[in-house]
Design an enzyme around this catalytic site. Structure first.
Site, PDB file in Angstrom:
ATOM      1  N   GLU A 135      -2.040  -7.172   7.525  1.00  0.00           N
ATOM      2  CA  GLU A 135      -0.702  -7.019   8.076  1.00  0.00           C
ATOM      3  C   GLU A 135      -0.555  -7.816   9.371  1.00  0.00           C
ATOM      4  O   GLU A 135      -1.548  -8.207   9.995  1.00  0.00           O
ATOM      5  CB  GLU A 135      -0.414  -5.529   8.331  1.00  0.00           C
ATOM      6  CG  GLU A 135       0.958  -5.208   8.920  1.00  0.00           C
ATOM      7  CD  GLU A 135       2.127  -5.633   8.033  1.00  0.00           C
ATOM      8  OE1 GLU A 135       2.204  -6.820   7.680  1.00  0.00           O
ATOM      9  OE2 GLU A 135       2.968  -4.776   7.716  1.00  0.00           O
ATOM     10  N   ILE A 136       0.680  -8.052   9.770  1.00  0.00           N
ATOM     11  CA  ILE A 136       0.964  -8.674  11.046  1.00  0.00           C
ATOM     12  C   ILE A 136       0.254  -7.907  12.159  1.00  0.00           C
ATOM     13  O   ILE A 136       0.218  -6.678  12.163  1.00  0.00           O
ATOM     14  CB  ILE A 136       2.492  -8.692  11.314  1.00  0.00           C
ATOM     15  CG1 ILE A 136       2.810  -9.247  12.708  1.00  0.00           C
ATOM     16  CG2 ILE A 136       3.106  -7.324  11.131  1.00  0.00           C
ATOM     17  CD1 ILE A 136       4.302  -9.338  13.002  1.00  0.00           C
ATOM     18  N   GLY A 137      -0.350  -8.636  13.095  1.00  0.00           N
ATOM     19  CA  GLY A 137      -0.920  -8.007  14.274  1.00  0.00           C
ATOM     20  C   GLY A 137       0.181  -7.738  15.283  1.00  0.00           C
ATOM     21  O   GLY A 137       0.880  -8.664  15.706  1.00  0.00           O
ATOM     22  N   TYR A 138       0.349  -6.483  15.664  1.00  0.00           N
ATOM     23  CA  TYR A 138       1.422  -6.128  16.592  1.00  0.00           C
ATOM     24  C   TYR A 138       0.989  -6.147  18.061  1.00  0.00           C
ATOM     25  O   TYR A 138       1.793  -5.834  18.942  1.00  0.00           O
ATOM     26  CB  TYR A 138       1.979  -4.749  16.245  1.00  0.00           C
ATOM     27  CG  TYR A 138       2.894  -4.768  15.045  1.00  0.00           C
ATOM     28  CD1 TYR A 138       4.172  -5.304  15.128  1.00  0.00           C
ATOM     29  CD2 TYR A 138       2.479  -4.257  13.823  1.00  0.00           C
ATOM     30  CE1 TYR A 138       5.019  -5.326  14.023  1.00  0.00           C
ATOM     31  CE2 TYR A 138       3.320  -4.269  12.716  1.00  0.00           C
ATOM     32  CZ  TYR A 138       4.578  -4.800  12.827  1.00  0.00           C
ATOM     33  OH  TYR A 138       5.412  -4.825  11.727  1.00  0.00           O
ATOM     34  N   ARG A 162      -6.063   1.280   3.969  1.00  0.00           N
ATOM     35  CA  ARG A 162      -4.883   1.699   3.212  1.00  0.00           C
ATOM     36  C   ARG A 162      -4.647   0.841   1.978  1.00  0.00           C
ATOM     37  O   ARG A 162      -4.146   1.341   0.964  1.00  0.00           O
ATOM     38  CB  ARG A 162      -3.647   1.716   4.106  1.00  0.00           C
ATOM     39  CG  ARG A 162      -3.327   0.413   4.849  1.00  0.00           C
ATOM     40  CD  ARG A 162      -2.312   0.696   5.959  1.00  0.00           C
ATOM     41  NE  ARG A 162      -1.856  -0.466   6.710  1.00  0.00           N
ATOM     42  CZ  ARG A 162      -2.483  -0.966   7.772  1.00  0.00           C
ATOM     43  NH1 ARG A 162      -3.621  -0.450   8.185  1.00  0.00           N
ATOM     44  NH2 ARG A 162      -1.955  -1.984   8.439  1.00  0.00           N
ATOM     45  N   HIS A 218       0.824  -1.210   0.000  1.00  0.00           N
ATOM     46  CA  HIS A 218       0.000   0.000   0.000  1.00  0.00           C
ATOM     47  C   HIS A 218       0.859   1.262   0.000  1.00  0.00           C
ATOM     48  O   HIS A 218       2.040   1.252   0.358  1.00  0.00           O
ATOM     49  CB  HIS A 218      -0.930  -0.001   1.210  1.00  0.00           C
ATOM     50  CG  HIS A 218      -0.202   0.015   2.530  1.00  0.00           C
ATOM     51  ND1 HIS A 218       0.360   1.156   3.062  1.00  0.00           N
ATOM     52  CD2 HIS A 218       0.061  -0.975   3.416  1.00  0.00           C
ATOM     53  CE1 HIS A 218       0.929   0.881   4.210  1.00  0.00           C
ATOM     54  NE2 HIS A 218       0.772  -0.415   4.457  1.00  0.00           N
TER      55      HIS A 218
END
Length: 212
Positions: free
Chosen positions: A83-86, A59, A10
């Site tokens: 996306e990776i979960g933080y 995004r 993105h």
């Protein structure tokens, strides 16, 4: 004709500009990020596209929209491309995380395949949800061009998985700047990386932005 997957990260957000952790957060594109999405569409709209697969985040949807509008193809939303979960690191800087989650941070830097951000996802978990999307695309499209609009860590982990690279080394082996394109061709010998992290579709003032 072979199947080619175009992996597009993105466009710029405030987090890709500042470096703060952003996985489950859902920011809009910056003005520059929107320009990046339009620049991609202007460069690539003439390719014969078979499909467009997109992460469900704002995004990524905003990045895919200019091309989808230009070619009249409906984007296919797949949660596996998120996306990776933080976890507890969301919206935090690396400096903050290093200070307040020191042990988890060191383990994650050393071996992210099996050690997640505090309360977040491992590389193995990301691969386990993202690669079925790639398998779905391969099953549906034996030839043609398919765009996959996703995120920095997720794209790098997918590329490592396809190329036989240890997914725990995704940060060390692969880069994916904002609005960059990587292309994988599927031939008789399996996946072949043809292009990695290309941003020549961006005008100079966007290509040279720092921190992306």
């Amino acid at each position: 004709m072979s199947l080619r997957l175009y992996f597009l990260r993105h466009g710029e957000t405030v987090y890709s500009r500042t470096g703060g952790y952003c996985g489950d957060l859902d920011p809009e594109l910056t003005n520059e990020g929107t320009q990046m999405a339009k620049a991609f569409a202007e460069t690539y709209h003439s390719l014969p596209w078979a499909a467009v697969y997109v992460s469900p985040m704002k995004r990524t949807i905003a990045t895919a929209k200019p091309l989808c509008d230009a070619i009249g193809v409906e984007m296919q939303i797949r949660p596996g491309l998120k996306e990776i979960g933080y976890g507890k690191w969301e919206d935090k800087t690396a400096e903050f995380v290093q200070q307040h989650f020191t042990e988890d941070y060191v383990r994650w830097l050393t071996e992210p395949a099996w050690n997640p951000p505090t309360g977040g996802e491992t590389s193995v978990q990301i691969a386990s949800r993202a690669m079925p999307v790639i398998a779905e695309i391969q099953e549906k499209y034996s030839t043609g061009n398919v765009l996959v609009v996703s995120h920095k860590a997720t794209i790098r982990i997918i590329l490592c998985s396809l190329l036989g690279i240890d997914i725990g080394r995704y940060r060390d082996r692969i880069n994916a700047l904002a609005a960059s394109v990587s292309i994988v061709k599927f031939g008789e010998h399996g996946p072949l990386l043809e292009v990695l992290g290309d941003r020549h579709h961006l005008p100079d003032q966007l290509r040279d932005l720092p921190g992306t």
